[in-house]
Design an enzyme around this catalytic site. Structure first.
Site, short mmCIF file in Angstrom:
data_model
loop_
_atom_site.label_atom_id
_atom_site.label_comp_id
_atom_site.label_asym_id
_atom_site.label_seq_id
_atom_site.Cartn_x
_atom_site.Cartn_y
_atom_site.Cartn_z
N LYS A 176 0.88 -1.19 0.00
CA LYS A 176 0.00 0.00 0.00
C LYS A 176 0.91 1.23 0.00
CE LYS A 176 -1.87 3.03 1.93
NZ LYS A 176 -1.72 4.45 1.51
N GLU A 179 -0.95 7.31 -1.05
CA GLU A 179 -2.01 7.65 -2.01
C GLU A 179 -1.58 8.78 -2.96
OE1 GLU A 179 -1.94 7.79 1.21
OE2 GLU A 179 -3.03 9.48 2.08
N GLY A 229 6.82 5.68 7.58
CA GLY A 229 6.01 6.90 7.54
C GLY A 229 6.22 7.69 8.81
N GLY A 230 5.24 8.51 9.16
CA GLY A 230 5.37 9.41 10.30
C GLY A 230 5.17 8.70 11.64
N THR A 233 1.39 8.04 12.72
CA THR A 233 0.78 6.90 12.02
C THR A 233 1.42 5.60 12.46
OG1 THR A 233 0.79 8.40 10.11
CG2 THR A 233 -0.06 6.19 9.75
N GLY A 234 2.74 5.64 12.67
CA GLY A 234 3.45 4.43 13.11
C GLY A 234 2.91 3.91 14.43
N GLU A 251 9.73 2.11 10.29
CA GLU A 251 10.75 3.11 9.97
C GLU A 251 10.05 4.46 10.03
OE1 GLU A 251 13.91 2.78 9.53
OE2 GLU A 251 14.06 0.60 9.37
N CYS A 285 13.77 11.44 5.44
CA CYS A 285 13.66 11.08 6.86
C CYS A 285 14.96 11.34 7.61
CB CYS A 285 13.26 9.62 6.99
SG CYS A 285 14.34 8.51 6.09
N GLU A 386 9.62 17.19 13.75
CA GLU A 386 10.09 17.01 12.38
C GLU A 386 9.25 17.90 11.47
OE1 GLU A 386 8.85 13.40 10.39
OE2 GLU A 386 10.89 13.03 9.70
#
Ligand code: NAD
Length: 498
Positions: A176, A179, A229-230, A233-234, A251, A285, A386
């Site tokens: 995935k 988007e 990702g961020g 969300t992680g 990550e 990142c 960040e």
């Protein structure tokens, strides 16, 4: 509606069940790039079911490891053949300069070649039991169905860091991608098919995270979720995965210290400090977004850095004069504007940039000028958070101890750099910094052969390198007694029976 279906499930290109679609536009000029299917949870459930079936009943997990490796090497060859098309697609989705996308495709080729070679290294090991009638060995087996979720900044490269080791170890997967940047994932599915991957092993769903991505963390049919990702969300993915005790690899973000001592090679440190933070407009990142400069060097270093940053040329992906490109979206541009405004409110001083550019030819793009904020300290939000944009915060330090204390004062721990001509100081610093990658007198190089991953809240597990493959396989200990006999643990059962 999409011209052709763009979800790849069980070896077929299919449309989203609910008929939803999304238009992808180039962030530089808003020109339409593609219209793709927008998956909902039901599409992802279908893709998971296909991957489950292919893992439980298909040939891939038991395909000899050398053959799996050969397929990955074939994908690398196909990527070399299609380098120009793949790089162009990446630049159209992301707005990054074509030369950077070409460099990314070369990196992807290296990743597929590396795991192609490593796949055959699956023999396991024999363990000495000390018993002549027993054989004990550890073998490696695939984990199962992998949910692979990736961000938009290095779309194909991030996907390759997951897809290549997952396939090398014999897993099946559902990918995935972000988007915002689906195009190169679509091309990758075509190349995997052309290389001969059996149907159902590789599946692709496109769409928003909460709908198309969340089932990969929730579903009991998925064995592992690997997410890049961020941080926010992680955490969500990790919490969802806990429901079925999935294996989790994360990550996440970084706020990476780039530490410059006064005894450094100044020209190299200045030039690399720019690359560290402004490459790909800071949407990296491991960006060196946090500059720590030794007190005695601070004023002259920041003045020269600001003068160089002011001269960075912005432009579109196919502009050969451009040195960096746009941000990914209007929302991200607004986030950077708010981040800089917040920094100023808490006392940071803008020494260059700090604004959206006013050149008419850049007006349609989501640009932000390379920005340096001086007078920062570790307690400020702008130092801790960040931005993921072209913004550098500057802090001062007095000596080695002070630099270590400041550089480790963050929840993140992804990467960092030390600039000094004193080799022993460099080694001492590298040993004391709590960050997963430390560059000494350099910034940004990474190697597929070397582990990549974050300390602290920058991640869980390691991508790349030999232990990157370990994320995608289970080590199973097999102990075989080749001369079975009663254990006689509780005495002579033969006697009891009598
Ligand atoms: P993001 O967290 O917004 O999204 C990442 C992916 O997660 C996307 O595919 C998104 O659709 C999906 N997603 C969102 N919500 C989800 C949910 N509830 N369940 C499942 N999936 C969901 O991150 P982003 O903005 O795409 O990427 C930027 C971030 O990625 C930065 O923080 C950056 O530091 C990080 N990053 C880290 C590395 C690394 O190697 N550590 C590499 C690249 C980017």
């Amino acid at each position: 509606m999409p011209l052709v279906p763009s979800l790849f499930i069980d070896g077929h290109w299919v449309a989203a069940a609910a008929g939803a679609s999304r238009e992808i536009r180039n962030p530089f000029d808003q020109s339409p790039v593609a219209t793709v299917d927008e998956a909902g949870a039901e599409d992802t459930e279908c893709a998971i079911a296909a991957a489950r079936q292919a893992f439980d009943h298909g040939p891939w997990p038991s395909t000899p490891a050398v053959q799996r490796g050969a397929l990955l090497s074939a994908v690398a060859d196909l990527l070399v053949r299609d380098r120009a098309d793949v790089a162009k697609a990446e630049s159209l989705d992301t707005g990054k300069r074509l030369v950077e996308s070409e460099y990314d495709v070369d990196d992807v080729v290296r990743v597929f070649r590396y795991y192609g070679g490593l796949a055959g290294d699956a023999a396991g090991r024999v363990v000495d039991t000390g018993n002549p009638n027993a054989i004990s060995r550890v073998v490696y087996e695939p984990v199962g169905v992998c949910g692979l979720i990736t961000p938009w900044n290095y779309p194909l490269l991030q996907a390759s860091w997951k897809v290549a080791p997952a396939l090398a170890a014999g897993n099946t997967f559902v990918l995935k991608p972000s988007e915002l940047t689906p195009s190169t994932a679509i091309l990758l599915m075509r190349l995997l098919t052309e290389a001969g991957l059996p149907a159902g092993v590789a599946n692709l769903v496109l769409g928003a995270g909460p709908q198309a991505g969340a089932p990969l963390a929730d579903s009991p049919l998925v064995d592992l979720v690997s997410f890049t990702g961020g941080l926010t969300t992680g955490k969500r993915v990790m919490a969802a995965a806990a429901g079925t005790v999935k294996k989790v690899a994360l990550e996440l973000g970084g706020k990476n210290p780039n530490i410059v001592f006064a005894d450094t090679d100044l020209d190299a440190a200045l030039d690399n400090a720019l690359t560290a933070v402004f490459l790909h407009s800071g949407q990296v990142c491991s960006a060196g977004a946090r500059l720590l400069v030794e007190d005695s060097l601070h004023d002259s270093f920041v003045t020269e850095l600001a003068s160089r940053a002011d001269r960075i040329r912005l432009g579109g992906p196919f502009d050969p004069q451009a040195e960096t490109g746009t941000l990914i979206s209007a929302a991200h541009q607004a986030k950077i504007e708010a981040y800089v405004a917040g920094a100023v409110a808490e006392g940071a001083k803008v020494v260059c940039g700090g604004r959206v550019p006013d050149e008419p030819e850049l007006k349609a793009g989501f640009f932000y000028r390379p920005t340096i904020l001086d007078g920062c300290v570790a307690t400020m939000g702008c130092v801790q958070d960040e931005s993921f944009g072209p913004v550098l915060t500057v802090e001062r330090f007095t000596d080695e101890d002070d630099a270590v204390r400041i550089a480790n004062d963050t929840v993140y721990g992804l990467a960092g750099a030390v600039w000094t001509s004193d080799a022993s100081k460099a080694q001492r610093m590298a040993g004391r910094l709590r960050h997963g990658t430390i560059w000494i007198n350099d910034y940004h190089p990474y190697l597929p052969q070397a582990e990549w991953g974050g300390f602290k809240q920058s991640g869980v597990g390691r991508e790349l390198g030999p232990t990157g493959l370990d994320e995608y396989r289970e080590a199973k200990h097999i102990y075989q007694n080749i001369n079975p006999a009663p254990s006689r643990w509780f005495g002579d059962f033969g006697d009891k029976d009598r």
